[in-house]
Write an enzyme that holds these catalytic residues in place. Structure first.
Site, short mmCIF file in Angstrom:
data_model
loop_
_atom_site.label_atom_id
_atom_site.label_comp_id
_atom_site.label_asym_id
_atom_site.label_seq_id
_atom_site.Cartn_x
_atom_site.Cartn_y
_atom_site.Cartn_z
N PRO A 1 -10.36 26.96 -39.25
CA PRO A 1 -10.40 27.42 -37.86
C PRO A 1 -10.19 26.22 -36.93
CG PRO A 1 -12.63 27.22 -38.72
CD PRO A 1 -11.72 26.87 -39.86
N ASP B 1 -10.85 20.67 -37.12
CA ASP B 1 -11.53 21.78 -37.76
C ASP B 1 -12.82 22.06 -36.99
OD1 ASP B 1 -12.95 23.51 -39.40
OD2 ASP B 1 -12.39 22.50 -41.27
N HIS B 2 -12.91 23.24 -36.40
CA HIS B 2 -14.06 23.55 -35.55
C HIS B 2 -15.35 23.72 -36.36
CE1 HIS B 2 -15.51 24.16 -31.60
NE2 HIS B 2 -14.41 24.71 -31.10
N ARG B 3 -15.25 23.72 -37.69
CA ARG B 3 -16.45 23.80 -38.51
C ARG B 3 -17.15 22.45 -38.62
NH1 ARG B 3 -13.77 26.21 -43.85
NH2 ARG B 3 -12.44 24.43 -43.33
N CYS C 1 -17.17 19.95 -36.23
CA CYS C 1 -17.73 19.48 -34.97
C CYS C 1 -17.35 20.46 -33.87
CB CYS C 1 -17.23 18.07 -34.62
SG CYS C 1 -15.47 17.97 -34.24
#
Length: 497
Positions: free
Chosen positions: A293, A467-469, A471
């Site tokens: 994501p 990757d928004h997972r 940070c």
């Protein structure tokens, strides 16, 4: 197991050329039918998704058959060349054996030496007692020490699974419930779990019966009614409470191959074959979009200070020039020390961050064979000039197709200079399984406010896809702001360089 007897035709199966590659394209045959080959003599040049390498044959004799033509793709574990072994002593082996992989790591092949044409110390062999000195695991002889191969798994009756000679490595069935399934990849386990597939019940097509993602996908395609609707409860059958797809017999049932998709190409369309690196990059980018994501942030920066720094460095030592990409890479390396989440990976199995001890810096390089991402090892330990020299050397190797596979993997962060294509920026795709990629667009004169006055300054756009997972946007934005400040005022880094 003992080797083949004198005068027997032995098939050399294409080994795993490193990094888990599953196939290679034949570029050129280095021998012909009827030629005599010595132990460890290269017989073919092949191109994998990562590099072009020469493959040595682990036994000597006379070439009986070549399995494939230049341009054809051969799967790992399939026959590459058949050799009629000599009666008596084998041909003299080269003084310095050649191996297809670079010194970064050995080349691996299937675990069954007899099925793949290997030899065992002290056993009778088609080429005599002397075996291969090449580092093809599963082929050749070892100077000393016991074998590290595990004994074959046994079924509930205590019998070892039967195997037959074929082009594929012998399958390894899963053990009884409670044993570890022949699966290494966390992604494969997750995909199987999401579709209600018991990975231990599948027949793996990988090395040594290893269950690969394609095996799980084939099982899903073979049971569309069970996998089509994620809201349908998974049936539980059998006294052990196993999944509905678990076979009740000791022997696993191979998954049926999915039916080929109909050809929907427009009439008269031309099909253009992709190079192996292009195909690998396409698969990796598609996987990145499916699994990561990602989000993108960008900022414009006044590049006056950056250009002045590069000019000063190159005038001070013209023999060791520093490129703009090297300066961007240096800024990123320092920034990753302050924002280490962007240099980590997200583990979907444990839902934890895997944080490496340093920065393995990848950079995008365009070559005639396609886009590749060479990796500068331990970039955090290099000076700016050393980093620039390493970037230049790896670029030349990438364009020549001589990069070893180890230099095309294991990156933790990637940088890119989009400006060489004459564009301002790009919403880049993260190089899976990394967590971020930073880029710099072209430097072009634009109106810029300096103090309270309008001036013309060289301006560049900096971008970061992350990757928004790993940070949130605040940390990613702070990292990119730090890079922009370094571009505008590089003197601030003196204390960290």
């Amino acid at each position: 197991m003992s080797g083949a007897q004198d005068g027997e035709v032995r098939r050399f199966l294409l080994p795993d050329l490193g990094e888990g590659l599953t196939a290679a394209e034949i570029v050129e045959w280095l021998v012909a039918v009827g030629d005599a080959v010595a132990v460890d003599q290269p017989v073919a040049e092949v191109e994998t998704a990562k590099a072009a390498v020469q493959v040595p044959c682990p036994f000597g004799g006379t070439v009986a058959e070549l399995h494939g033509a230049p341009g054809e793709t051969v799967a790992v574990g399939s026959p590459l060349v058949s050799v009629h072994t000599h009666v008596g002593d084998p041909p003299e082996a080269p003084a310095e054996p050649q191996a297809p992989a670079a010194p970064d790591g050995p080349v691996r092949s299937g675990p069954d030496a007899e099925a793949t044409g290997g030899s065992v110390p002290g056993a009778p062999d088609g080429g005599g007692a002397t075996g291969s000195g090449a580092v093809l695991v599963g082929y050749g002889t070892r100077p000393e020490g016991p074998s590290r191969r595990r004994p074959p798994r046994r079924d509930a009756t205590g019998e070892a699974p039967r195997t037959t000679a074929s082009a594929e490595p012998p399958p390894r069935p899963g053990g009884p419930r409670g044993q570890r399934a022949p699966v290494i990849s966390p992604l494969v386990r997750r995909v199987a779990r999401e579709h209600g597939i018991d990975a231990a019940s599948l027949t793996g097509s990988g090395e040594g019966g290893l269950v690969l993602r394609r095996d799980v996908e084939a099982a899903v395609a073979a049971a569309p009614s069970a996998a089509a609707d994620p809201l349908v409860p998974r049936a539980r059958t059998g006294a052990n409470g196993g999944g509905a797809l678990r076979p009740q017999s000791a022997e696993p049932v191979p998954a049926a191959a999915p039916a080929p998709a109909p050809d929907r190409s427009p009439a008269g369309a031309e099909r253009v074959a992709l190079s192996a690196p292009h195909r690998e990059m396409a698969r990796r980018m598609a996987r990145s979009r499916r699994e990561i994501p990602e989000a993108t942030v960008w900022v414009d920066a006044d590049a006056t200070g950056l250009l002045e720094l590069r000019t000063a460095l190159n005038e001070a030592d013209p023999e060791r020039p520093v490129s703009l990409l090297a300066l961007l890479a240096r800024f990123c390396v320092v920034g990753l020390d302050r924002f280490p989440a962007l240099n980590s990976r997200f583990d979907p199995e444990s839902e934890e961050l895997l944080r490496p001890p340093g920065v393995e810096l990848g950079f995008a390089a365009q070559t005639a064979r396609g886009l590749v991402v060479p990796v500068v090892g331990a970039a955090h330990a290099l000076t700016t000039r050393q980093l620039s020299a390493e970037l230049g050397a790896l670029t030349e190797q990438a364009r020549a197709g001589t990069l070893p596979p180890a230099r095309l993997s294991s990156g933790t962060f990637t940088v890119n200079n989009y400006g060489v294509f004459g564009v301002d920026g790009a919403a880049a795709v993260i190089n899976h399984p990394e967590s971020a990629i930073a880029g710099m667009g072209r430097i072009v004169d634009r109106p810029w406010v300096v103090g309270e006055e309008l001036a013309v300054r060289p301006v560049t756009e900096l971008t970061l896809a992350f990757d928004h997972r790993v940070c949130d946007g605040a940390e990613a934005g702070a990292f990119l702001r730090f890079i922009a400040d370094c571009v505008e005022r590089p003197a601030r880094l003196i204390g960290d360089m």
